[in-house]
Design a protein around this motif. Sequence first.
Motif, PDB file in Angstrom:
ATOM      1  N   THR A  54       1.108  -1.099   0.320  1.00  0.00           N
ATOM      2  CA  THR A  54      -0.103   0.309   0.066  1.00  0.00           C
ATOM      3  C   THR A  54       1.280   1.374  -0.193  1.00  0.00           C
ATOM      4  O   THR A  54       0.529   2.318  -1.092  1.00  0.00           O
ATOM      5  N   GLY A  55       1.777   1.477   0.684  1.00  0.00           N
ATOM      6  CA  GLY A  55       3.035   2.272   0.552  1.00  0.00           C
ATOM      7  C   GLY A  55       3.139   2.245  -0.220  1.00  0.00           C
ATOM      8  O   GLY A  55       3.762   3.843  -0.689  1.00  0.00           O
ATOM      9  N   VAL A  56       3.884   1.645  -1.056  1.00  0.00           N
ATOM     10  CA  VAL A  56       4.327   1.587  -2.650  1.00  0.00           C
ATOM     11  C   VAL A  56       4.051   2.317  -3.385  1.00  0.00           C
ATOM     12  O   VAL A  56       4.363   3.101  -4.459  1.00  0.00           O
ATOM     13  N   VAL A  57       2.161   1.471  -3.248  1.00  0.00           N
ATOM     14  CA  VAL A  57       1.945   2.417  -4.336  1.00  0.00           C
ATOM     15  C   VAL A  57       1.054   3.338  -4.444  1.00  0.00           C
ATOM     16  O   VAL A  57       1.067   4.614  -5.479  1.00  0.00           O
ATOM     17  N   ALA A  58       0.947   4.182  -3.136  1.00  0.00           N
ATOM     18  CA  ALA A  58       1.133   5.800  -2.988  1.00  0.00           C
ATOM     19  C   ALA A  58       2.293   6.207  -2.903  1.00  0.00           C
ATOM     20  O   ALA A  58       1.972   7.432  -4.112  1.00  0.00           O
ATOM     21  N   LYS A  59       3.699   6.149  -2.886  1.00  0.00           N
ATOM     22  CA  LYS A  59       4.507   6.566  -3.983  1.00  0.00           C
ATOM     23  C   LYS A  59       5.073   6.791  -4.480  1.00  0.00           C
ATOM     24  O   LYS A  59       4.591   7.959  -5.517  1.00  0.00           O
TER      25      LYS A  59
END
Length: 259
Positions: free
Chosen positions: A247-252
Amino acid sequence: MREALKAAGLEGKKREVIEDGEYRCYLEAHIEQGGLLEASGKRIGVVTAIVGIYVYRLSFGGMQNHAGTTPMRLRRDAGYLAASVNVFTRQLAREMGGNQVATVGAINLRPNLINVVPNRCVFTVDLRNPDDDAMVLAEAALDAYLHELTERWPGLSFSVRRMARTRHVPFDGEGQKAIASAAEDLGYAHIEVPDHVFGATARGDWKPVYTENDAFHETFTTMAFIAAVTKKIELVSGVLILPQRQTGVVAKQAAQVDI
């Protein structure tokens, strides 16, 4: 067709043949059929794939009876079953979400009379989605529902004939680049890129619709590519399959895809 060819001055002329290797691809300009661009106030879109299409011809057999004298508990109404399938496929598409659609487009009742309970109904079901795995799930859900109906109504019969089953076809990346650049030069607004990453590996008797060897364009990689060759085009993803991503990578990635 003959009159149209004559009017265009092409009647009797030899057909042109495209030699293998002479062209990389062909471009089809198409009037939008679904109304999405018009509803969003956009004038042009870049098609990234052709959806997979599953089409079925279904036939239900019941019992013909008089509409006024046959009580509801004794009816074997083939038309009612067709209506049930219509409602089910619509609900299925809504529940699956994303780009899944379902259509019952042709219905033929017999004897097709106002005061007669129909003893036969032949109709079509059309399922479409650019996600091949989702199409397999939709087909399985439809099959399960049809068997549920026959168990619930033992006096009725049904048959299914598959009329079409085609997988989705992703379009050439260079072609998308050319269209995106041309769209931007003409002042158009945005491009949508659907999500697909992995194929699937066969397990036991189950074989996937496509495997890791099939060519798919990863969403953020494709959007970054388009961002690199354009300046103003807005980039929009389809429904992202988050369980296969961090999820965090997708947001970035989403925040920085156009850097």
